[in-house]
Structure formats: structure tokens, C-alpha cells
Design an enzyme around this catalytic site. Structure first.
Site, mmCIF file in Angstrom:
data_model
loop_
_atom_site.group_PDB
_atom_site.id
_atom_site.type_symbol
_atom_site.label_atom_id
_atom_site.label_comp_id
_atom_site.label_asym_id
_atom_site.label_seq_id
_atom_site.Cartn_x
_atom_site.Cartn_y
_atom_site.Cartn_z
ATOM 1 N N ASP A 181 0.824 -1.212 0.000
ATOM 2 C CA ASP A 181 0.000 0.000 0.000
ATOM 3 C C ASP A 181 0.862 1.268 0.000
ATOM 4 O OD1 ASP A 181 -2.442 1.355 0.000
ATOM 5 O OD2 ASP A 181 -3.285 0.164 1.634
ATOM 6 N N ASP A 236 -9.446 3.426 -3.859
ATOM 7 C CA ASP A 236 -10.206 2.236 -3.440
ATOM 8 C C ASP A 236 -11.616 2.205 -4.040
ATOM 9 O OD1 ASP A 236 -8.041 1.684 -1.845
ATOM 10 O OD2 ASP A 236 -9.180 1.577 0.025
#
Ligand SMILES: *[C@@H]1O[C@H](CO)[C@@H](O)[C@H](O)[C@H]1NC(C)=O
Ligand SMILES: *[C@@H]1O[C@H](CO)[C@@H](O)[C@H](O)[C@H]1NC(C)=O
Ligand SMILES: *[C@@H]1O[C@H](CO)[C@@H](O)[C@H](O)[C@H]1NC(C)=O
Ligand SMILES: *[C@@H]1O[C@H](CO)[C@@H](O)[C@H](O)[C@H]1NC(C)=O
Length: 425
Positions: A181, A236
């Protein structure tokens, strides 16, 4: 003799299709070497494969499951083991869903006195290795999560500056996949933060899938092919129609950069999480498959509805995603109110095409695809297989094909050119 005839026939199909085949497809296709320049560039792949990561993985997009979309931080080793069991008992594993991926929140909030990551003892009382052993005993693979920053997004320790220690630990546990991430990145360019983990994973000697989650901020399609096996192209996904359609369009832009070894990643599936209708989830799954997106299930596979299972277990749609040609399909035409009648398409192996008719309007409608949109001569005769009905719906379509598509629905087909009609000019 028979072989030569077959090759000749295939060469003819390809010639009449005049599908945009570019450098990569041409060079890999034995029947195409004699062809001249592609006639159209709708399926351009010329940006693919400049510098692919050479770890041998991701020949086709990765398939599996990830904990985040349904469980977020509410995870436990029981959930991972029961998910592995469910992938087997439902038959999903046999269809190709092989990775069981742990997302954020799996570790203690601080490293130990030796600077090592420690699994949260409440979540993993038996440790991560025991879960990896369990998952492997089922013939599946285990993924884990970290961050190219000082902390993960949920503020657990990140791996920036600890790449070698963390990769070595993951490898020692038997980890097969890393999602990496982008939170707490200290404003250091991703092009500098992501390669050290690639090298650290490689140095472990264990083959580990490397999934970059940089959210598409620095256009990773332009540079990530030599670093990871997939790279997120967007923020996302959220479990709603607006988010899913926006992400599909953003990911579409980078189609020419995807291919075996490295894929654009428009984020994990939301099918089965309740925020979209049956038709919206079918569209989500169809378009993700066509775009050669990773198929990472994001619902609780221990407790799926029949509709959810029907969608994610559609073998014919999965076969589109896993097609060995590995060319990302894309939006080739949009018309109607606000361009909401859409045609998405891409080439498949065996001179076939995948074609999706996607109704993004809020009313049922009919959508037509013309052969010209697909790079086919209008006289080409095409057999059309409906991948949701699981049947041939036409043996001899010529020039165009029309279907009724539900509100927010997506019908997806495989087109197989049969021959050019005799009235061909
Ligand atoms: C490490 O990288 C080299 C060069 O790309 C590759 O040949 C090798 O397979 C990689 N090893 C692993 C374990 O990923
Ligand atoms: C967390 O998971 C447990 C067990 O899986 C479940 O019983 C509980 O309802 C979940 N809590 C939340 C807030 O989702
Ligand atoms: C670092 O992360 C922030 C969000 O937390 C993002 O806005 C920024 O673009 C990232 N910077 C780099 C250089 O990756
Ligand atoms: C199973 O899913 C349904 C919704 O589809 C939900 O109402 C139910 O609580 C779930 N059961 C468990 C055990 O999580």
C-alpha cells in the site's frame, strides 16, 4: 498436411477479421507474421511489456480472495482458514481462485525489540505460518499486506526502510503474495519506494506475487511493469454503482500497458457485499473480467447468496479473464444519452473476440454493436455465444448484433468469426 490446412484457415480468419493486432500479438502469433500493418488500433497493445518483472508470475490476472472489502480490520485466523475451506467446498478454488489474502491490521502496532513485524496475537494466536501451512495443505496460497511507507493505512508498522527484514519474514512464513500500500509515504516518489521491496522479495528466493497499491497517483502503468505483477490504477473501490463505473473508466485508459506478467488493477471485487443490484454486480464482474483485472473476491465466501455464487463462478466469464492472449479489453464505443449505451470489447485467443454490451442508463434498452466498431469486415459471419445464458444465441450474425440489456446490466459474449459471406465485396 492437416496442420497446414488449419493454419491456413486460421490465417484467413485473422485476415478477414482485420482486428487490430499490434506488435505484441503479431510477434507472438505464428499465423500473423505475414500480415501488414494493423488496419485499426482499437486493441492497441503497443505499450505493453517494455520491461516486465521477470518472476514468472501473473501470466494471467491473479484470482483469489482478500479480507478487506468485507471484514476490514475485523479479521481472525479462523476467518482465513474457514475462507480457504469455503473456496474448496464451493468449487471456487477449482475455477482458479487460489490466493487467500490477508489485508491490513494483521500485525501488532509496534515492531519487536529486534525490529521485526509481529503478528497480532489476538488475530493470529497460532501465528501466520500455521495459517500458511493450513492454506497450503488445501492447495491454496496465502497473501499478506504491507505498506511502502512508515505505517500502513490503519497505522500498523509499514515496511519502508525494513524491506529486507519484512520480505525475509514473509518468505519464512510461506507467504505467496504481497499487496503493498501507499499510506504514510513521506512524499517520496513511488518510483523510489516500490522497487526496494521488489528486490527484497526477489532476494528471498521465494516466488512471491508483488501487487502494487499506489492508487494510480503517479500513473503506475507507465513505470510499474518492471516492478510489480499488478498495479492499482485508481483509489479504493466502494460498494456502489457510481464508484464501480468511475473506476472502470479510469482503468480503461491504461489498457495498452497490460499483459502477461503485469496487469492494471482497478481494485478488488465488491460482488456479494450488498451495495449493488444483481445486474450491477454482473456488470462489475463482466467488465473486470474483460479488462483483465485481478479477480479477487471481496465478500464473505462462507456465506454467499445463490446469486453471488452464480456471478463469481461463471466459468465462461472467468475464461475471458484468464485467456492466454492476455490483451485487456476496452470501451470501444459509447452512444445514447450521455454515452450510456456502451460497447466494450477485446481480442481473445483463437481469433475470437469478447464483446460486452453495457447499459449504464437507468432504463432498459437495446444496444447494437456494428462490426466496424470491432475491426471486423461487415460481411464477416460471426457466431455469438452469450456467457450469462451459457448458449449460442446466433450462428450467423453479419454486420451488427443487437441485444436488450437491463438497467445497469451488461451482456457479455464471445464472437467467433466463421467466414466471410459469399455476397462479400
Ligand atoms: C529474481 O529476479 C530474476 C531476474 O528478473 C528472476 O530471473 C528470478 O526468477 C527472480 N527470482 C524470484 C525468486 O523471484
Ligand atoms: C467481527 O467478526 C465477528 C466474528 O467473525 C462477528 O461476530 C462480529 O459481528 C464482527 N464485528 C463487526 C463489527 O463486524
Ligand atoms: C503520499 O500519500 C498521500 C496520501 O496520503 C498522497 O496524496 C500523495 O500523493 C503520496 N505521495 C507520493 C509521492 O506518493
Ligand atoms: C449471511 O449473510 C446474510 C445476508 O446475505 C446475513 O443476513 C447473515 O447474517 C449472514 N450470516 C452470517 C453467519 O454471517
Amino acid at each position: 498436411m492437416a496442420k497446414i490446412t488449419a493454419n491456413f484457415a486460421t490465417a484467413c480468419y485473422l485476415y478477414v477479421m482485420s482486428v487490430a493486432v499490434t506488435a505484441r500479438v503479431l510477434s507472438e502469433h505464428p499465423y500473423l507474421s505475414g500480415l501488414e500493418k494493423p488496419i485499426t488500433n482499437i486493441f492497441d497493445t503497443s505499450n505493453y511489456g517494455i520491461l516486465q518483472l521477470g518472476n514468472g508470475l501473473a501470466k494471467t490476472p491473479q484470482m483469489g480472495w482478500n479480507s478487506w472489502n468485507f471484514f476490514a480490520c475485523n479479521i481472525s485466523e479462523k476467518v482465513f482458514k474457514e475462507t480457504a475451506d469455503a473456496l474448496i467446498s464451493t468449487g471456487l478454488a477449482k475455477l482458479g481462485y487460489e490466493y487467500v489474502n490477508i489485508d491490513d491490521c494483521w500485525s501488532e502496532l509496534v515492531r519487536d525489540s529486534e525490529g521485526q513485524l509481529v503478528p497480532d496475537s489476538g488475530i493470529f494466536p497460532s501465528g501466520v505460518k500455521a495459517v500458511a501451512d493450513y492454506v497450503h495443505s488445501k492447495g491454496l496460497k496465502l497473501g499478506i499486506y504491507s505498506d511502502a511507507g512508515t505505517f500502513t493505512c490503519q497505522v500498523h508498522p509499514g515496511s519502508l526502510g525494513h524491506e529486507h527484514d519484512d520480505a525475509a519474514r514473509f518468505a519464512s512464513w510461506g507467504i505467496d503474495y504481497l499487496k503493498y500500500d501507499n499510506c504514510f509515504n513521506l512524499s517520496i516518489k513511488p518510483e523510489e519506494r516500490y522497487p526496494p521491496m521488489r528486490d527484497a522479495l526477489n532476494a528471498t528466493g521465494r516466488t512471491i506475487f508483488y501487487s502494487l497499491c499506489e492508487w494510480g497517483l503517479n500513473d503506475p502503468a507507465l513505470w510499474a511493469g518492471k516492478i510489480g505483477n499488478s498495479w492499482r490504477t485508481t483509489d479504493d473501490i466502494k460498494d456502489n454503482w457510481e464508484s464501480m463505473t468511475t473506476i472502470a473508466d479510469l482503468n480503461d485508459k491504461w489498457a495498452a500497458y497490460a499483459g502477461p506478467g503485469g496487469w492494471n488493477d482497478p481494485d478488488m471485487l465488491e460482488v456479494g457485499n450488498g451495495g449493488m443490484t444483481y445486474h450491477e454486480y454482473r456488470a462489475h464482474f463482466s467488465i473486470w473480467a474483460l479488462m483483465k483485472a485481478p479477480l479477487l473476491i471481496g465478500c464473505d465466501v462462507r456465506n454467499m447468496t445463490a446469486e453471488t455464487f452464480e456471478i463469481i463462478s461463471n466459468e465462461e466469464v472467468i475464461a475471458v479473464n484468464q485467456d492466454p492472449l492476455g490483451v485487456q479489453g476496452r470501451k470501444v464505443y459509447a452512444y445514447g444519452p450521455d454515452g450510456c449505451y456502451q460497447v466494450w470489447a477485446g481480442p481473445l485467443s483463437g481469433s475470437r473476440l469478447v464483446v460486452a454490451l453495457w447499459n449504464r442508463c437507468s432504463k432498459i434498452t437495446t444496444i447494437t454493436v456494428n462490426w466496424a466498431t470491432l475491426g471486423l469486415k461487415s460481411s464477416t459471419i460471426v457466431s455469438v455465444r452469450d456467457l450469462w445464458k451459457h448458449e449460442l444465441v446466433s450462428l450467423d450474425s453479419v454486420s451488427s448484433f443487437t441485444a436488450t440489456v437491463d438497467t445497469h446490466g451488461c451482456e457479455i459474449y464471445v464472437f467467433t468469426p466463421v467466414k466471410v459471406s459469399s455476397s462479400s465485396s
